[in-house]
Design an enzyme around this catalytic site. Structure first.
Site, mmCIF file in Angstrom:
data_model
loop_
_atom_site.group_PDB
_atom_site.id
_atom_site.type_symbol
_atom_site.label_atom_id
_atom_site.label_comp_id
_atom_site.label_asym_id
_atom_site.label_seq_id
_atom_site.Cartn_x
_atom_site.Cartn_y
_atom_site.Cartn_z
ATOM 1 N N CYS A 74 33.318 48.409 36.007
ATOM 2 C CA CYS A 74 32.034 48.039 36.601
ATOM 3 C C CYS A 74 31.215 49.318 36.754
ATOM 4 O O CYS A 74 31.667 50.266 37.414
ATOM 5 C CB CYS A 74 32.300 47.402 37.958
ATOM 6 S SG CYS A 74 30.821 47.008 38.902
ATOM 7 N N CYS A 184 25.820 47.606 32.139
ATOM 8 C CA CYS A 184 26.522 46.731 33.083
ATOM 9 C C CYS A 184 27.543 45.971 32.245
ATOM 10 O O CYS A 184 27.207 45.486 31.148
ATOM 11 C CB CYS A 184 25.535 45.764 33.723
ATOM 12 S SG CYS A 184 26.310 44.414 34.637
HETATM 13 N N1 DGL Z 1 29.701 44.410 35.924
HETATM 14 C C1 DGL Z 1 29.000 45.125 36.955
HETATM 15 C C2 DGL Z 1 28.426 46.444 36.401
HETATM 16 O O1 DGL Z 1 28.896 46.880 35.387
HETATM 17 C C3 DGL Z 1 28.064 44.142 37.549
HETATM 18 C C4 DGL Z 1 27.337 44.588 38.719
HETATM 19 C C5 DGL Z 1 26.992 43.518 39.709
HETATM 20 O O2 DGL Z 1 27.896 42.856 40.219
HETATM 21 O O3 DGL Z 1 25.803 43.452 40.042
HETATM 22 O O4 DGL Z 1 27.551 47.057 36.953
#
Ligand code: DGL
Length: 267
Positions: A74, A184
């Site tokens: 993430c 993301c």
């Molecule tokens: N997959 C997360 C990232 O890479 C998502 C972020 C979120 O939950 O807003 O930033």
């Protein structure tokens, strides 16, 4: 035997599966634990202190299950907590950050666009990436609220996702960005739609493969690689949200109807 222990991977939700699938491709014999913190998703609009607290709970859980290495799949969690995670835990940790450096190498127009969450784009780690690599390259940042929520619902095709993507991608194209960073881990699941919108002349960069390579490198370096090359690795999936809902989406994104997800609330 620590070599036989699983790799622990987590994300605010199902987005980190875009990283996990690359790790699975590169390391077919490693066991993996995946925690989707979907009850607290999205992280991207939350105060960094709250994200950090969640992240520590998830790391504690994965380590209690025997994880030999942690992958923070993430960008948002990595941006706000990677240094603290590395200080707090003994195991090797792999983080994810928007692929600014490869984008700078790829651009011909001299302008790159970065699609990510608001927290990622306003983090110090992101500012220092830009300061380090973008001396001669213009960077247009685009927060993209709403996209993570769609992926969490498995809505990776259709009008809703397309309209939102057009809204976020058009400003980047209008400002002459020829390279777009998916900052993301949820966004690679929208890649077919993104490619349709931007067309063939735009380079799209995500970090899945690079993170998988870094995971493999670190395992080897720490002598933690799985020795048994005869059995396929297994995956265990956990979530803080509804087991049924998340299981459906994991099955779609993991491309496997037999996947089981376990509800595992953490405080
Ligand atoms: N997959 C997360 C990232 O890479 C998502 C972020 C979120 O939950 O807003 O930033």
């Amino acid at each position: 035997m620590p070599q036989q222990s699983p790799i622990g991977i987590f994300d605010s939700g199902v987005g980190g599966l875009s990283i996990a699938r690359e790790i699975r491709n590169l390391l077919p014999n490693e066991d993996m634990l995946y925690y989707a913190d979907s009850a607290y998703c999205p992280y991207g609009e939350k105060p960094p202190a709250d994200i950090k607290k969640r992240v520590f709970s998830l790391c504690d859980f994965l380590l209690s299950q025997g994880a030999k290495l942690l992958v923070v799949a993430c960008n948002t969690a990595s941006i706000v907590s990677l240094d603290d995670i590395r200080q707090r835990y003994q195991v090797p940790v792999v983080g994810v950050e928007p692929a600014v450096k490869p984008a700078v190498a790829a651009t011909k127009s001299g302008t790159i666009g970065v699609l990510a969450t608001g927290v990622t784009l306003s983090g110090d780690r992101f500012s220092s990436l830009v300061a380090r690599y973008c001396h001669k390259t213009a960077v247009i940042t685009q927060p993209a609220p709403g996209l993570v929520e769609l992926v969490e619902k498995g809505k990776i095709q259709g009008n809703e996702a397309e309209q939102l993507l057009v809204k976020y991608l058009n400003p980047l194209l209008e400002q002459n960005a020829d390279t777009i960073v998916l900052g993301c881990t949820h966004y690679p699941f929208l890649r077919p739609l993104i490619e349709n919108i931007v067309g063939p002349n735009i380079t799209i960069i995500d970090t899945g493969k690079a993170v998988a390579r870094q995971t493999a490198r670190l395992l080897k370096q720490m002598k933690l690689s799985c020795h048994d090359t005869t059995k396929p690795g297994k995956e265990l999936f956990y979530t803080s949200a509804s087991q049924e809902t998340v299981e459906q989406v994991v099955r779609l994104l993991w491309n496997d109807r037999s996947v089981k997800v376990k509800h595992m609330p953490l405080t």
